[in-house]
Design a protein around this motif. Sequence first.
Motif, short mmCIF file in Angstrom:
data_model
loop_
_atom_site.label_atom_id
_atom_site.label_comp_id
_atom_site.label_asym_id
_atom_site.label_seq_id
_atom_site.Cartn_x
_atom_site.Cartn_y
_atom_site.Cartn_z
N GLY A 11 41.69 137.11 125.35
CA GLY A 11 42.94 136.44 124.99
C GLY A 11 43.08 136.29 123.49
N VAL A 12 44.33 136.10 123.04
CA VAL A 12 44.64 135.92 121.63
C VAL A 12 45.60 134.74 121.48
CG1 VAL A 12 45.59 136.96 119.54
CG2 VAL A 12 44.38 138.40 121.19
N ILE A 13 45.31 133.82 120.59
CA ILE A 13 46.18 132.69 120.30
C ILE A 13 46.96 133.01 119.03
CG2 ILE A 13 46.29 130.23 119.75
CD1 ILE A 13 43.58 129.94 121.21
N ASP A 14 48.29 133.11 119.15
CA ASP A 14 49.11 133.47 118.00
C ASP A 14 49.98 132.31 117.51
OD1 ASP A 14 51.01 133.30 119.98
OD2 ASP A 14 51.45 135.45 120.02
N PHE A 15 49.79 131.12 118.06
CA PHE A 15 50.44 129.88 117.60
C PHE A 15 51.95 129.92 117.69
CE2 PHE A 15 46.38 130.37 115.31
CZ PHE A 15 45.70 129.32 115.89
N GLU A 16 52.46 130.62 118.70
CA GLU A 16 53.90 130.57 118.94
C GLU A 16 54.31 129.24 119.58
OE1 GLU A 16 56.03 132.96 117.70
OE2 GLU A 16 54.09 133.38 116.81
N THR A 17 53.36 128.48 120.08
CA THR A 17 53.60 127.12 120.56
C THR A 17 52.50 126.23 120.02
OG1 THR A 17 52.34 127.59 122.58
CG2 THR A 17 54.74 127.84 122.68
N PRO A 18 52.79 124.94 119.81
CA PRO A 18 54.11 124.32 119.89
C PRO A 18 55.01 124.73 118.73
CG PRO A 18 52.53 122.76 119.01
CD PRO A 18 51.74 124.00 119.39
N ALA A 19 56.16 124.10 118.61
CA ALA A 19 57.14 124.46 117.58
C ALA A 19 56.58 124.22 116.19
CB ALA A 19 58.41 123.65 117.77
N PRO A 20 57.04 124.99 115.19
CA PRO A 20 56.61 124.73 113.81
C PRO A 20 56.84 123.27 113.43
CG PRO A 20 57.80 126.80 113.93
CD PRO A 20 57.93 126.16 115.29
N GLY A 21 55.88 122.73 112.71
CA GLY A 21 55.97 121.33 112.29
C GLY A 21 54.60 120.81 111.89
N ILE A 22 54.58 119.56 111.47
CA ILE A 22 53.35 118.88 111.05
C ILE A 22 52.82 118.07 112.23
CG2 ILE A 22 52.41 117.08 109.56
CD1 ILE A 22 54.37 118.05 107.40
N TYR A 23 51.51 118.19 112.48
CA TYR A 23 50.88 117.51 113.60
C TYR A 23 49.69 116.69 113.09
CZ TYR A 23 53.74 120.52 116.52
OH TYR A 23 54.81 121.16 117.10
N SER A 24 49.85 115.36 113.09
CA SER A 24 48.72 114.51 112.70
C SER A 24 47.61 114.59 113.73
CB SER A 24 49.18 113.07 112.50
OG SER A 24 49.80 112.58 113.69
N THR A 25 47.99 114.74 114.99
CA THR A 25 47.04 115.05 116.06
C THR A 25 47.57 116.26 116.82
OG1 THR A 25 48.08 113.51 117.63
CG2 THR A 25 46.26 112.67 116.29
N PHE A 26 46.67 117.11 117.28
CA PHE A 26 47.06 118.38 117.88
C PHE A 26 46.23 118.59 119.13
CE2 PHE A 26 47.11 123.00 118.31
CZ PHE A 26 48.40 123.35 117.91
N LEU B 287 47.16 119.07 111.00
CA LEU B 287 47.45 120.50 111.07
C LEU B 287 48.95 120.74 110.92
CD1 LEU B 287 45.15 121.42 114.09
CD2 LEU B 287 44.63 121.67 111.65
N ARG B 288 49.31 122.00 110.69
CA ARG B 288 50.72 122.37 110.59
C ARG B 288 50.90 123.77 111.15
NH1 ARG B 288 54.42 122.40 105.03
NH2 ARG B 288 56.45 122.63 106.07
N ILE B 289 51.95 123.98 111.91
CA ILE B 289 52.33 125.31 112.36
C ILE B 289 53.55 125.75 111.56
CG2 ILE B 289 53.27 126.66 114.27
CD1 ILE B 289 51.46 125.21 116.15
N LEU B 290 53.44 126.93 110.96
CA LEU B 290 54.51 127.46 110.14
C LEU B 290 54.91 128.84 110.62
CD1 LEU B 290 52.19 126.10 107.97
CD2 LEU B 290 54.21 126.30 106.54
N LEU C 218 45.43 124.56 108.17
CA LEU C 218 44.62 123.37 107.95
C LEU C 218 45.12 122.77 106.65
CD1 LEU C 218 42.73 125.40 109.69
CD2 LEU C 218 40.92 123.80 109.06
N ARG C 219 45.76 121.62 106.73
CA ARG C 219 46.49 121.05 105.60
C ARG C 219 45.55 120.52 104.52
NH1 ARG C 219 50.24 116.65 107.32
NH2 ARG C 219 51.29 117.15 105.35
N ASN C 220 46.13 120.35 103.34
CA ASN C 220 45.38 119.85 102.19
C ASN C 220 45.23 118.34 102.28
OD1 ASN C 220 44.09 119.64 99.76
ND2 ASN C 220 45.88 120.07 98.50
N ALA D 270 53.91 125.47 98.47
CA ALA D 270 53.85 124.02 98.42
C ALA D 270 53.50 123.45 99.78
CB ALA D 270 55.20 123.46 97.96
N GLU D 271 52.68 122.41 99.79
CA GLU D 271 52.33 121.72 101.02
C GLU D 271 53.28 120.57 101.21
OE1 GLU D 271 49.29 120.98 104.00
OE2 GLU D 271 51.35 121.64 103.84
N ALA D 272 54.05 120.63 102.31
CA ALA D 272 55.04 119.58 102.57
C ALA D 272 54.40 118.42 103.30
CB ALA D 272 56.19 120.15 103.39
#
Length: 219
Positions: free
Chosen positions: A45-60, A74-77, A89-91, A217-219
């Motif tokens: 299998g391959v995880i390509d991070f199409e889910t969940p939706a792009p956004g910032i996740y304090s817990t994932f 973490l953040r999905i972009l 992996l956020r700064n 830039a890290e949002a």
Amino acid sequence: MKLASTFALTAIAAAVSVLSALPAEALDIFRDTGPRFWQSLPPTGVIDFETPAPGIYSTFNQDYGGATATGTNLRILPANPAADNYLRLRNLGGSTVTFTSNYSTWDSFGFLFAGRSGPNANMNIVFNLVGGGNYTTSLSTLLGIAGSGNYFSFVTKAGDPTIESVTFTRTAGFINIDDVAYRVVPTPALLPGIIGMGLAALKKRREGALDEAEPDAEA
């Protein structure tokens, strides 16, 4: 940079021998444009991070079928210019993600390094192995390996302990990863499910790989 996923899963062996607790240094590491897995077999299998939706996740916490990813900060972009997502992996302190198998253990694991905020951005990677052993490396160490791309494959040798989970922890800057792939250690009871996962995971190819992504830039 989505890898070409051609899952010839019918070639998977139907049985596996009992594994002994040998040193974790036995992991082989390869750098290429895509996975170089055990006995040249394709990923389960391959995880390509199409889910969940792009956004910032304090817990994932996301179940990807064959594996579950859990973490913090973490953040999905969406990739630019393509619309394929990747994981950052956020700064921030405590930015970490762990991938754990939902079925058997793994004899192979890989990921695409898809960019970082600068030459000093780094992360540690810990492989937790059957029997309690582990193997630790870092992004800076991996980038010192000769190869034609930025896809890193970690492969156990026959008779060595297999992989139970893999943890990425950011240590400086931010790091982007994509196309996390794994190969499940096959057993007769698991083969039908493994084959189903592979067929469902067929993905289009995204060619090439970044060595140094431009800082953003890290949002």
